[in-house]
Design an enzyme around this catalytic site. Structure first.
Site, PDB file in Angstrom:
ATOM      1  N   ASN A  90       0.681  -1.058  -0.098  1.00  0.00           N
ATOM      2  CA  ASN A  90      -0.214   0.067  -0.061  1.00  0.00           C
ATOM      3  C   ASN A  90       0.829   1.168  -0.088  1.00  0.00           C
ATOM      4  OD1 ASN A  90      -2.146   1.805   0.928  1.00  0.00           O
ATOM      5  ND2 ASN A  90      -0.863   1.940   2.764  1.00  0.00           N
ATOM      6  N   TYR A 157       2.460   9.633 -11.286  1.00  0.00           N
ATOM      7  CA  TYR A 157       1.780   8.849 -10.551  1.00  0.00           C
ATOM      8  C   TYR A 157       0.504   8.114 -11.181  1.00  0.00           C
ATOM      9  CZ  TYR A 157      -1.494   8.419  -6.402  1.00  0.00           C
ATOM     10  OH  TYR A 157      -2.454   7.966  -5.320  1.00  0.00           O
ATOM     11  N   LYS A 161       0.543   3.963 -11.052  1.00  0.00           N
ATOM     12  CA  LYS A 161      -0.481   3.268 -10.369  1.00  0.00           C
ATOM     13  C   LYS A 161      -1.330   2.653 -11.480  1.00  0.00           C
ATOM     14  CE  LYS A 161      -0.386   4.842  -6.350  1.00  0.00           C
ATOM     15  NZ  LYS A 161      -0.121   3.727  -4.942  1.00  0.00           N
ATOM     16  N   THR A 192      -6.322  11.481   4.264  1.00  0.00           N
ATOM     17  CA  THR A 192      -4.916  11.235   4.763  1.00  0.00           C
ATOM     18  C   THR A 192      -3.977  12.488   4.583  1.00  0.00           C
ATOM     19  OG1 THR A 192      -3.956  10.347   2.575  1.00  0.00           O
ATOM     20  CG2 THR A 192      -5.414   8.853   4.046  1.00  0.00           C
TER      21      THR A 192
HETATM   22  P1  NAP Z   1       0.023   8.783   3.382  1.00  0.00           P
HETATM   23  O1  NAP Z   1      -0.717   8.894   4.646  1.00  0.00           O
HETATM   24  O2  NAP Z   1       0.529   9.789   3.159  1.00  0.00           O
HETATM   25  O3  NAP Z   1       0.766   7.268   3.562  1.00  0.00           O
HETATM   26  C1  NAP Z   1       1.601   7.006   2.704  1.00  0.00           C
HETATM   27  C2  NAP Z   1       2.386   5.851   3.232  1.00  0.00           C
HETATM   28  O4  NAP Z   1       3.468   5.375   2.272  1.00  0.00           O
HETATM   29  C3  NAP Z   1       3.087   6.140   4.638  1.00  0.00           C
HETATM   30  O5  NAP Z   1       2.985   5.313   5.399  1.00  0.00           O
HETATM   31  C4  NAP Z   1       4.411   6.287   4.269  1.00  0.00           C
HETATM   32  O6  NAP Z   1       5.517   6.040   5.445  1.00  0.00           O
HETATM   33  C5  NAP Z   1       4.380   5.224   3.035  1.00  0.00           C
HETATM   34  N1  NAP Z   1       5.853   5.515   1.997  1.00  0.00           N
HETATM   35  C6  NAP Z   1       6.039   6.439   1.241  1.00  0.00           C
HETATM   36  N2  NAP Z   1       7.039   6.272   0.345  1.00  0.00           N
HETATM   37  C7  NAP Z   1       7.707   5.069   1.016  1.00  0.00           C
HETATM   38  C8  NAP Z   1       8.758   4.554   0.738  1.00  0.00           C
HETATM   39  N3  NAP Z   1       9.801   5.033  -0.334  1.00  0.00           N
HETATM   40  N4  NAP Z   1       9.106   3.395   1.248  1.00  0.00           N
HETATM   41  C9  NAP Z   1       8.418   3.010   2.470  1.00  0.00           C
HETATM   42  N5  NAP Z   1       7.237   3.444   2.711  1.00  0.00           N
HETATM   43  C10 NAP Z   1       6.857   4.601   2.042  1.00  0.00           C
HETATM   44  O7  NAP Z   1      -0.796   8.293   2.220  1.00  0.00           O
HETATM   45  P2  NAP Z   1      -2.350   7.426   2.178  1.00  0.00           P
HETATM   46  O8  NAP Z   1      -3.314   8.081   1.474  1.00  0.00           O
HETATM   47  O9  NAP Z   1      -2.592   6.655   3.199  1.00  0.00           O
HETATM   48  O10 NAP Z   1      -1.744   6.621   0.920  1.00  0.00           O
HETATM   49  C11 NAP Z   1      -1.636   5.249   0.854  1.00  0.00           C
HETATM   50  C12 NAP Z   1      -1.697   4.546  -0.531  1.00  0.00           C
HETATM   51  O11 NAP Z   1      -3.114   5.007  -1.072  1.00  0.00           O
HETATM   52  C13 NAP Z   1      -0.599   5.206  -1.667  1.00  0.00           C
HETATM   53  O12 NAP Z   1      -0.282   3.992  -2.432  1.00  0.00           O
HETATM   54  C14 NAP Z   1      -1.614   6.373  -2.327  1.00  0.00           C
HETATM   55  O13 NAP Z   1      -1.059   6.476  -3.520  1.00  0.00           O
HETATM   56  C15 NAP Z   1      -2.944   5.619  -2.358  1.00  0.00           C
HETATM   57  N6  NAP Z   1      -4.326   6.390  -2.493  1.00  0.00           N
HETATM   58  C16 NAP Z   1      -4.407   7.441  -1.773  1.00  0.00           C
HETATM   59  C17 NAP Z   1      -5.622   8.288  -2.239  1.00  0.00           C
HETATM   60  C18 NAP Z   1      -5.719   9.644  -1.249  1.00  0.00           C
HETATM   61  O14 NAP Z   1      -6.542  10.614  -1.812  1.00  0.00           O
HETATM   62  N7  NAP Z   1      -5.142   9.700  -0.057  1.00  0.00           N
HETATM   63  C19 NAP Z   1      -6.284   8.117  -3.241  1.00  0.00           C
HETATM   64  C20 NAP Z   1      -5.965   6.760  -4.102  1.00  0.00           C
HETATM   65  C21 NAP Z   1      -4.793   6.074  -3.617  1.00  0.00           C
HETATM   66  P3  NAP Z   1       7.016   6.613   5.443  1.00  0.00           P
HETATM   67  O15 NAP Z   1       6.907   8.095   5.148  1.00  0.00           O
HETATM   68  O16 NAP Z   1       6.887   6.171   7.145  1.00  0.00           O
HETATM   69  O17 NAP Z   1       7.982   5.879   4.757  1.00  0.00           O
END
Ligand code: NAP
Length: 254
Positions: A90, A157, A161, A192
Site C-alpha cells: 500500500n 503517479y 498506479k 490522509t
Molecule cells: P499517507 O498517509 O501519506 O501514507 C503513505 C504511506 O506510504 C506512509 O505510511 C509512508 O510511510 C509510506 N511510504 C511512502 N513512500 C515510501 C517509501 N519509499 N518506502 C516505504 N514507505 C513509504 O497516504 P495514504 O493516502 O494513506 O496513501 C496510501 C496509498 O493510497 C498510496 O499508495 C496512495 O497512492 C494511495 N491512494 C491515496 C489516495 C488519497 O486520496 N489519499 C487516493 C488513492 C490512492 P513513511 O513516510 O513512514 O515511509
C-alpha cells in the site's frame, strides 16, 4: 469468528493513513501484522496500539524501493509468525507533480520505483512464501487516477498506479492455480496526509470533495474495510480485479 484469524499479513505504508488504518483493522480481525514504512517511531506507536488492543504486530522500517527491505518483510513474517498469507502493498507517493514537460527524469523514476517497482519487489518475495502455505491474497493500492480519470500534473503517479493494474492481472493468472489471489484496490480521494497535500486549501478541499458523487472524501478506515474484504476469504473468488472504492468519483459528472 474473526475474518483474518490465524493469518499473517504484511502491510506497507503502515505509518500513516490507509495503511495504518488497515494494520489496526487486520490485527483487530485476528491477523498477525508485519507493519512497514520508513518512519520507525510511527510504526512503534502503531505496534504498541495493536498490542494494547490484544493483537500481535511487529515493525520493520525500510524503503519500499530497497530490494533487501522486501526480502526482510517476508523473512520477518516467516520468523516471527511462521509464514505469510496476506500482503497489502500500500505504500505510495504522489511524487513530483507537474506537466510532463516539467517533471524531472529523477522525479519520474522515483515515483515509478516507489509505486510500481516496489510492487514487483514485494510480489517476488511474497508469492513463494504464500505458495508454501497453499495460497494467499496480494493487494496493491492503485487509484482511480490514470484508470477512470486523467488528472493534470499527475503523469508519473498515474502511470505508476495504472501499471499496478497490469501487474495485478499478470500475477493473478500466473499464480491463481496455486490459490494466490491478486487484486488492485482503487480508492477515491481519502482524508490522509497525502490526500490533504492535494486538498491543501479550503477551495481545493471543496473542489476535490465535489468531484465525488458522495460529495466528500473517504476516511482511511473506509478504504481499510475494502482491503480487509480483499484479504479475507469473503473475496475467495475475486482475483485480477481493479476494485474501485471511490465514492463515485469515476462516474460523477456533476
Ligand atoms: P499517507 O498517509 O501519506 O501514507 C503513505 C504511506 O506510504 C506512509 O505510511 C509512508 O510511510 C509510506 N511510504 C511512502 N513512500 C515510501 C517509501 N519509499 N518506502 C516505504 N514507505 C513509504 O497516504 P495514504 O493516502 O494513506 O496513501 C496510501 C496509498 O493510497 C498510496 O499508495 C496512495 O497512492 C494511495 N491512494 C491515496 C489516495 C488519497 O486520496 N489519499 C487516493 C488513492 C490512492 P513513511 O513516510 O513512514 O515511509
Amino acid at each position: 469468528m474473526s475474518a483474518l484469524a490465524d493469518k499473517v499479513a504484511i502491510v506497507t505504508g503502515a505509518s500513516s493513513g490507509i495503511g495504518r488504518a488497515a494494520a489496526l483493522l487486520f490485527a483487530a480481525e485476528g491477523a498477525k501484522v508485519v507493519a512497514a514504512s520508513r518512519r520507525k517511531p510511527e510504526l512503534d506507536l502503531l505496534v504498541k496500539e495493536i498490542v494494547e488492543q490484544g493483537g500481535r504486530a511487529v515493525a520493520v522500517a525500510g524503503d519500499v524501493k530497497d530490494p533487501a527491505h522486501a526480502e526482510s518483510l517476508v523473512a520477518t513474517a516467516r520468523e516471527q509468525f511462521g509464514g505469510l498469507d496476506i500482503a497489502f502493498n500500500n505504500a505510495g507517493t504522489l511524487g513530483e507533480m507537474g506537466s510532463v514537460a516539467e517533471v524531472s527524469l529523477d522525479g519520474w523514476r522515483d515515483t515509478l520505483e516507489t509505486n510500481l517497482t516496489s510492487a514487483y519487489l514485494g510480489a517476488k518475495h511474497q508469492i513463494p512464501a504464500m505458495s508454501e502455505r497453499g495460497g494467499g491474497s496480494l493487494i496493491f493500492t492503485s487509484t482511480f487516477v490514470g484508470h477512470t480519470a486523467g488528472m493534470p500534473g499527475m503523469a508519473a503517479y498515474a502511470a505508476s498506479k495504472a501499471g499496478l493494474i497490469g501487474l495485478t492481472q499478470v500475477l493473478a493468472v500466473e499464480h491463481g492455480a496455486a490459490g494466490i489471489r491478486v487484486n488492485a484496490l482503487l480508492p477515491g480521494g481519502t482524508d490522509t496526509p497525502m490526500g490533504r497535500s492535494v486538498a491543501n486549501t479550503p477551495e481545493m478541499k471543496a473542489f476535490v470533495e465535489g468531484l465525488h458523487a458522495l460529495k466528500r472524501t473517504a476516511s482511511p478506515e473506509e478504504i481499510a474495510r475494502a482491503a480487509l474484504y480483499l484479504a479475507s476469504d469473503g473475496a475467495s473468488f475475486m482475483t485480477g480485479t481493479a476494485m474501485l472504492i471511490d465514492g463515485g468519483v469515476s462516474i460523477c459528472r456533476t
